[in-house]
Design an enzyme around this catalytic site. Structure first.
Site, PDB file in Angstrom:
ATOM      1  N   HIS A  98      17.898 -21.446 -17.733  1.00 19.09           N
ATOM      2  CA  HIS A  98      17.057 -22.556 -18.196  1.00 19.09           C
ATOM      3  C   HIS A  98      15.996 -22.029 -19.133  1.00 19.09           C
ATOM      4  O   HIS A  98      15.433 -20.961 -18.909  1.00 19.09           O
ATOM      5  CB  HIS A  98      16.400 -23.303 -17.029  1.00 19.09           C
ATOM      6  CG  HIS A  98      15.616 -22.427 -16.110  1.00 19.09           C
ATOM      7  ND1 HIS A  98      16.223 -21.674 -15.131  1.00 19.09           N
ATOM      8  CD2 HIS A  98      14.291 -22.163 -16.039  1.00 19.09           C
ATOM      9  CE1 HIS A  98      15.293 -20.985 -14.467  1.00 19.09           C
ATOM     10  NE2 HIS A  98      14.106 -21.262 -15.009  1.00 19.09           N
ATOM     11  N   HIS A 100      12.253 -22.911 -20.690  1.00 19.03           N
ATOM     12  CA  HIS A 100      11.055 -23.736 -20.508  1.00 19.03           C
ATOM     13  C   HIS A 100      10.500 -24.061 -21.888  1.00 19.03           C
ATOM     14  O   HIS A 100      10.195 -23.144 -22.658  1.00 19.03           O
ATOM     15  CB  HIS A 100       9.946 -22.963 -19.780  1.00 19.03           C
ATOM     16  CG  HIS A 100      10.261 -22.525 -18.394  1.00 19.03           C
ATOM     17  ND1 HIS A 100       9.687 -23.119 -17.293  1.00 19.03           N
ATOM     18  CD2 HIS A 100      11.052 -21.537 -17.917  1.00 19.03           C
ATOM     19  CE1 HIS A 100      10.109 -22.499 -16.194  1.00 19.03           C
ATOM     20  NE2 HIS A 100      10.939 -21.536 -16.548  1.00 19.03           N
TER      21      HIS A 100
HETATM   22  P1  AMP Z   1      11.762 -20.093 -13.308  1.00 18.20           P
HETATM   23  O1  AMP Z   1      10.571 -19.644 -12.483  1.00 18.20           O
HETATM   24  O2  AMP Z   1      11.751 -19.611 -14.723  1.00 18.20           O
HETATM   25  O3  AMP Z   1      13.072 -19.824 -12.589  1.00 18.20           O
HETATM   26  O4  AMP Z   1      11.598 -21.657 -13.441  1.00 18.20           O
HETATM   27  C1  AMP Z   1      12.098 -22.568 -12.504  1.00 18.20           C
HETATM   28  C2  AMP Z   1      11.398 -23.882 -12.776  1.00 18.20           C
HETATM   29  O5  AMP Z   1      12.149 -24.909 -12.178  1.00 18.20           O
HETATM   30  C3  AMP Z   1       9.971 -23.959 -12.206  1.00 18.20           C
HETATM   31  O6  AMP Z   1       9.062 -24.209 -13.266  1.00 18.20           O
HETATM   32  C4  AMP Z   1      10.064 -25.123 -11.208  1.00 18.20           C
HETATM   33  O7  AMP Z   1       8.890 -25.908 -11.204  1.00 18.20           O
HETATM   34  C5  AMP Z   1      11.257 -25.887 -11.733  1.00 18.20           C
HETATM   35  N1  AMP Z   1      11.991 -26.675 -10.740  1.00 18.20           N
HETATM   36  C6  AMP Z   1      12.453 -26.249  -9.542  1.00 18.20           C
HETATM   37  N2  AMP Z   1      13.116 -27.238  -8.911  1.00 18.20           N
HETATM   38  C7  AMP Z   1      13.091 -28.320  -9.748  1.00 18.20           C
HETATM   39  C8  AMP Z   1      13.586 -29.655  -9.672  1.00 18.20           C
HETATM   40  N3  AMP Z   1      14.258 -30.087  -8.607  1.00 18.20           N
HETATM   41  N4  AMP Z   1      13.352 -30.469 -10.716  1.00 18.20           N
HETATM   42  C9  AMP Z   1      12.669 -30.051 -11.795  1.00 18.20           C
HETATM   43  N5  AMP Z   1      12.176 -28.803 -11.928  1.00 18.20           N
HETATM   44  C10 AMP Z   1      12.365 -27.947 -10.918  1.00 18.20           C
END
Ligand code: AMP
Ligand code: ZN
Length: 112
Positions: A98, A100
């Protein structure tokens, strides 16, 4: 992957605030935003991180970057970050690739 939260969002099994989508990618609001604009862009297929996505499906990576760039143009004033935490030591917590998109300045606020 059956236990992957982002695969479940792609499948519609858990809710998300979907922003936009394309052939290979889906964009939705981060559930815990750290900036006024915080949108995640993911491949619809499961890859553990962006490096694995690049190796396995470069077309899907280009699609993801194009969708993210379009969303950034629509939601920010043109100044934004597009980041891919890769590996636990870099802060990756969800092991489905993903990007950001984060920005301090939403488009409508007009500042820099
Ligand atoms: P990372 O730390 O780069 O793996 O980012 C994961 C991101 O996913 C974090 O910013 C979380 O807030 C976000 N996240 C986790 N679960 C969900 C969800 N169900 N819907 C939307 N965002 C999510
Ligand atoms: Zn997944």
């Amino acid at each position: 992957m059956s236990d992957c939260v982002f695969c479940k969002i792609v499948a519609g099994e858990i809710p998300a605030t979907v922003i936009d989508s394309s052939e290979h990618s889906l964009a939705f609001a981060d559930i815990s935003p750290r900036q006024p604009v915080h949108i995640l862009v993911i491949p619809k297929s499961h890859h553990a991180n962006v490096a694995e996505l690049a190796a396995a499906d470069p077309e899907a990576l280009v699609d993801l970057v194009q969708l993210g760039s379009r969303i950034a143009a629509e939601h920010t004033n043109g100044s934004f970050r597009f980041t891919f935490n890769t590996g636990a030591d870099a802060g990756q917590t969800v092991f489905h690739a993903h990007g950001h998109i984060t920005a301090r300045t939403p488009k409508e606020s007009g500042g820099n």
